[in-house]
Design an enzyme around this catalytic site. Sequence first.
Site, PDB file in Angstrom:
ATOM      1  N   ASP A 113       5.225 -67.967 -27.676  1.00  0.00           N
ATOM      2  CA  ASP A 113       5.963 -67.973 -26.409  1.00  0.00           C
ATOM      3  C   ASP A 113       5.497 -69.121 -25.529  1.00  0.00           C
ATOM      4  OD1 ASP A 113       7.500 -65.874 -27.066  1.00  0.00           O
ATOM      5  OD2 ASP A 113       6.849 -64.561 -25.416  1.00  0.00           O
ATOM      6  N   SER A 162      28.062 -36.793 -33.421  1.00  0.00           N
ATOM      7  CA  SER A 162      26.856 -36.246 -34.024  1.00  0.00           C
ATOM      8  C   SER A 162      27.170 -34.819 -34.451  1.00  0.00           C
ATOM      9  CB  SER A 162      25.701 -36.303 -33.038  1.00  0.00           C
ATOM     10  OG  SER A 162      26.099 -35.738 -31.829  1.00  0.00           O
ATOM     11  N   LEU A 163      26.183 -34.108 -34.935  1.00  0.00           N
ATOM     12  CA  LEU A 163      26.457 -32.774 -35.468  1.00  0.00           C
ATOM     13  C   LEU A 163      25.648 -31.724 -34.733  1.00  0.00           C
ATOM     14  CD1 LEU A 163      26.327 -33.536 -39.304  1.00  0.00           C
ATOM     15  CD2 LEU A 163      28.361 -33.020 -37.961  1.00  0.00           C
ATOM     16  N   ARG A 187      26.014 -47.032 -35.580  1.00  0.00           N
ATOM     17  CA  ARG A 187      26.587 -46.013 -34.717  1.00  0.00           C
ATOM     18  C   ARG A 187      26.434 -46.357 -33.236  1.00  0.00           C
ATOM     19  NH1 ARG A 187      24.815 -41.413 -32.171  1.00  0.00           N
ATOM     20  NH2 ARG A 187      26.385 -39.781 -32.001  1.00  0.00           N
ATOM     21  N   GLU A 207      26.445 -43.207 -44.755  1.00  0.00           N
ATOM     22  CA  GLU A 207      25.017 -43.282 -44.458  1.00  0.00           C
ATOM     23  C   GLU A 207      24.363 -44.343 -45.335  1.00  0.00           C
ATOM     24  OE1 GLU A 207      24.383 -41.025 -42.185  1.00  0.00           O
ATOM     25  OE2 GLU A 207      22.205 -40.798 -42.095  1.00  0.00           O
ATOM     26  N   TYR A 265       6.981 -72.283 -26.632  1.00  0.00           N
ATOM     27  CA  TYR A 265       8.395 -72.279 -26.280  1.00  0.00           C
ATOM     28  C   TYR A 265       8.570 -72.565 -24.785  1.00  0.00           C
ATOM     29  CZ  TYR A 265      13.152 -70.702 -25.604  1.00  0.00           C
ATOM     30  OH  TYR A 265      14.474 -70.640 -25.264  1.00  0.00           O
ATOM     31  N   LYS A 322      31.704 -28.832 -43.586  1.00  0.00           N
ATOM     32  CA  LYS A 322      32.881 -29.311 -42.853  1.00  0.00           C
ATOM     33  C   LYS A 322      34.076 -28.443 -43.195  1.00  0.00           C
ATOM     34  CE  LYS A 322      31.082 -33.957 -43.051  1.00  0.00           C
ATOM     35  NZ  LYS A 322      31.085 -35.237 -43.785  1.00  0.00           N
ATOM     36  N   ASP A 326      18.948 -38.404 -44.586  1.00  0.00           N
ATOM     37  CA  ASP A 326      18.407 -38.906 -43.333  1.00  0.00           C
ATOM     38  C   ASP A 326      18.288 -40.421 -43.421  1.00  0.00           C
ATOM     39  OD1 ASP A 326      17.551 -38.610 -40.806  1.00  0.00           O
ATOM     40  OD2 ASP A 326      15.508 -38.008 -41.316  1.00  0.00           O
ATOM     41  N   LYS A 348      20.121 -27.195 -41.208  1.00  0.00           N
ATOM     42  CA  LYS A 348      18.874 -27.889 -41.504  1.00  0.00           C
ATOM     43  C   LYS A 348      17.964 -27.042 -42.391  1.00  0.00           C
ATOM     44  CE  LYS A 348      19.233 -31.621 -38.902  1.00  0.00           C
ATOM     45  NZ  LYS A 348      18.151 -31.960 -38.018  1.00  0.00           N
TER      46      LYS A 348
HETATM   47  S1  IVH Z   1      29.371 -36.119 -40.852  1.00  0.00           S
HETATM   48  C1  IVH Z   1      31.633 -35.585 -37.520  1.00  0.00           C
HETATM   49  N1  IVH Z   1      28.239 -35.924 -43.176  1.00  0.00           N
HETATM   50  O1  IVH Z   1      23.889 -36.829 -39.821  1.00  0.00           O
HETATM   51  C2  IVH Z   1      31.056 -36.398 -38.523  1.00  0.00           C
HETATM   52  N2  IVH Z   1      26.938 -36.777 -41.367  1.00  0.00           N
HETATM   53  O2  IVH Z   1      23.267 -35.358 -37.409  1.00  0.00           O
HETATM   54  C3  IVH Z   1      29.628 -36.675 -38.278  1.00  0.00           C
HETATM   55  N3  IVH Z   1      24.667 -37.441 -41.968  1.00  0.00           N
HETATM   56  O3  IVH Z   1      25.131 -39.190 -37.551  1.00  0.00           O
HETATM   57  C4  IVH Z   1      28.887 -37.045 -39.446  1.00  0.00           C
HETATM   58  N4  IVH Z   1      24.821 -36.926 -44.106  1.00  0.00           N
HETATM   59  O4  IVH Z   1      24.115 -40.025 -39.752  1.00  0.00           O
HETATM   60  C5  IVH Z   1      28.072 -36.282 -41.889  1.00  0.00           C
HETATM   61  N5  IVH Z   1      27.384 -35.723 -45.298  1.00  0.00           N
HETATM   62  C6  IVH Z   1      27.217 -36.083 -44.038  1.00  0.00           C
HETATM   63  C7  IVH Z   1      26.009 -36.624 -43.532  1.00  0.00           C
HETATM   64  C8  IVH Z   1      25.900 -36.949 -42.182  1.00  0.00           C
HETATM   65  C9  IVH Z   1      24.039 -37.420 -43.150  1.00  0.00           C
HETATM   66  C10 IVH Z   1      24.077 -37.908 -40.697  1.00  0.00           C
HETATM   67  C11 IVH Z   1      24.912 -38.892 -39.938  1.00  0.00           C
HETATM   68  C12 IVH Z   1      25.165 -38.270 -38.592  1.00  0.00           C
HETATM   69  C13 IVH Z   1      24.036 -37.302 -38.512  1.00  0.00           C
HETATM   70  C14 IVH Z   1      24.372 -36.180 -37.559  1.00  0.00           C
END
Ligand code: IVH
Length: 719
Positions: A51, A100-101, A160, A196, A54, A312, A141, A336
């Site tokens: 730095d 997110s979920l 994301r 992912e 620079y 889903k 993950d 989980k």
């Molecule tokens: S569905 C509504 N499917 O989990 C759709 N997510 O905790 C949202 N992830 O940000 C995502 N495997 O990075 C979906 N089979 C899967 C997944 C998945 C890993 C991650 C994803 C999301 C995070 C949410």
Amino acid sequence: MTAEASPTPSHSVPVESLTPEEAAAELEHLAATIAYHDRLYYGEDAPEITDAAYDALVRRNRAIEARFPELIRADSPSRRVGAAPTTGFRKVRHLRPMLSLENAFADEDVRDFFAGVRNFIKELRDDPSIPVEVTAEPKIDGLSISLLYEKGAFRRGATRGDGAEGEDVTENLRTIGSLPQTLRGAAPDILEVRGEVYIEKAEFLRFNEARAARGEALFANPRNFAAGSLRQLDPTVTAQRPLRLFCYALGEVSEEVAATHWDFLERLRQWGFPVNPKSRLCPTIEAALAFHREIGEERAELPYDIDGVVYKINRFDWQARLGMVSRAPRWALAHKFPAEQAVTVLKSIEISVGRTGVLTPWANLEPVNVGGVIVARATLHNEDEIARKDFRDGDTVVIQRAGDVIPQVVSVVAERRPAAAAPFSMRAKLTPPGATEPQCPICRSLAIREPGEAAWRCTGGLVCPAQAVERLIHFCSRLAFDIDGLGEKNILAFWSDGLVKTPADIFRLHQRDAEIRAREGWGEVSTRKLLQAIDRRRTISLDRLIYALGIRQVGEATAKLLARHYGTFETWRGQMLSATESEESEAYRELTNISQIGPSVAGDILAFFREEHNREALDDLRRELREITPVLMPSAAASPLAGKTIVFTGTLDKMTRAEAKARAEALGASVAGSVSAKTSYLVIGADAGSKAEKAKALGVATLTEAEFLAMIAGGQGQA
Ligand code: IVH
């Protein structure tokens, strides 16, 4: 390094002795050299010079320009301060938000999820014999990404980010072998696919071992590895990282591609996307839970890390109707696996001060590895929780980490308690030797615990520096102003040196750039980068602004509701100032009539506005901002319901009340509980009562359920 940018300016020649020709040549050279180092620096990992070196280049450039102002170049580095970054990742808006979920841990939570779906969709509620199929997928993950295909060709890929906007990492994604560059067979003109990016466990270990052998810093876990690799500025670096990909969700799409998620996964495979072969179609809850158990048993043998299973709802039409709550779809659930646990020593219980003055106890732990992450502190929630579990200084404790959740202390290993360990008391902890009353550990103001409340609070309010700093940290955080470079550490340092005291001060930091540049660890580039990041946030959406204020009980979801309801900053501010906490006040009735905003939340909002200091700080901030943009859901921008206030009454035939409300909100409407002059439409179902009469008396437009459905038709899709 390219020839034209080799970094050897003629430092030996004093500026005073330069001829104009020499000066012009050197300025040209400096512009190229500094631009070259900017590119390296923005790559984070790759600066070639210190730095200090620079900064010397920048100072030299400035000195020459000061002597020959007529020679200042159009591309001079001194002109770039405040401009958009020359390199780095471009921000891109996802065509549809990346959600997110919702998490579940126990089988019971999964059953509740299914019950919730049944209660939301009227046919399912009325007829329990209709099956609800789900797909179940391993939850890897890694790092979620969004891939945009146009006419079957890969056009753009993004991280994301905050869900609405991510970073353009297209070139890095192109280096992933299994990512299709062009799709097989016919595909919609516009197709956004989510998936992912991850690394296999064995490759992660191999890679880290090689880094250790070279004396390089290690990646903490596979997820950080994937993230770090995708955010390389140089795609050739990414190309050397063994990244992999699974695709699992749909974003924007220009035509229908499937009727169910299961068929969609099959189409993904046909187009050439990698889809996890373990995914399974489950006809019942029991089948879904069985999948979770099986995968849980297989977990250790799988080549990649997973932290759960994602369910889903299979039918896309049901998904569309279920919509989302806050940032997560109602049609999906992450189930989980049990949290990873470890045993360690609780060295001491410490107290931290939050932005609203809450004094939160936390565990200062002997650092321990929990499922690949080193944990040294964990939350203890509050005094009652500590008493219930009887945690004491010196105890051996079980701690756990579950997903992204903050580590928790679960229980005490009783046999290992030191003989001298005394029960913990907040009052004692907060009362220093010689003092008679409990005190805030930071500002020494009286600390109190109100009857009926779990929390101890500092009564110092505005005088408490800890609260002020925490408010600023919250203000700059990811879901608020999201200012890169203003994290906890820097805010603390700036605060204690008097550079920022209030949010508006952040936007005046450019007046103090010399002081920032002179700080340890700061240089020309990092200062410029920070000021640019701040400048970009002079335009902010209303919901982020409201959230950033840190009003008690006003989280992300409530901030969105308020922003959507009031539309503009001026309207919201005006209404909050004119409201008084009583049913007499029209502004108060309007506020509490927003569904989900009750008297308690409304009380906290108005309390915020009653403080003169808050009003001043807010107006001061407003003057520093360029524009406060209204929030509309992407699909709501063109909707006939955007900005409207709707009330439902009577029994609807096609939808449950929950679905009707959710659909109206998804299209940008605000749903209220009772009819007033501000109501845009009253939707009337069977056996409606007095609301219909009131609407007539007030001249409020009314709709039948069929008219309402016609109005919203076509306005909704998947997430
Ligand atoms: S569905 C509504 N499917 O989990 C759709 N997510 O905790 C949202 N992830 O940000 C995502 N495997 O990075 C979906 N089979 C899967 C997944 C998945 C890993 C991650 C994803 C999301 C995070 C949410």
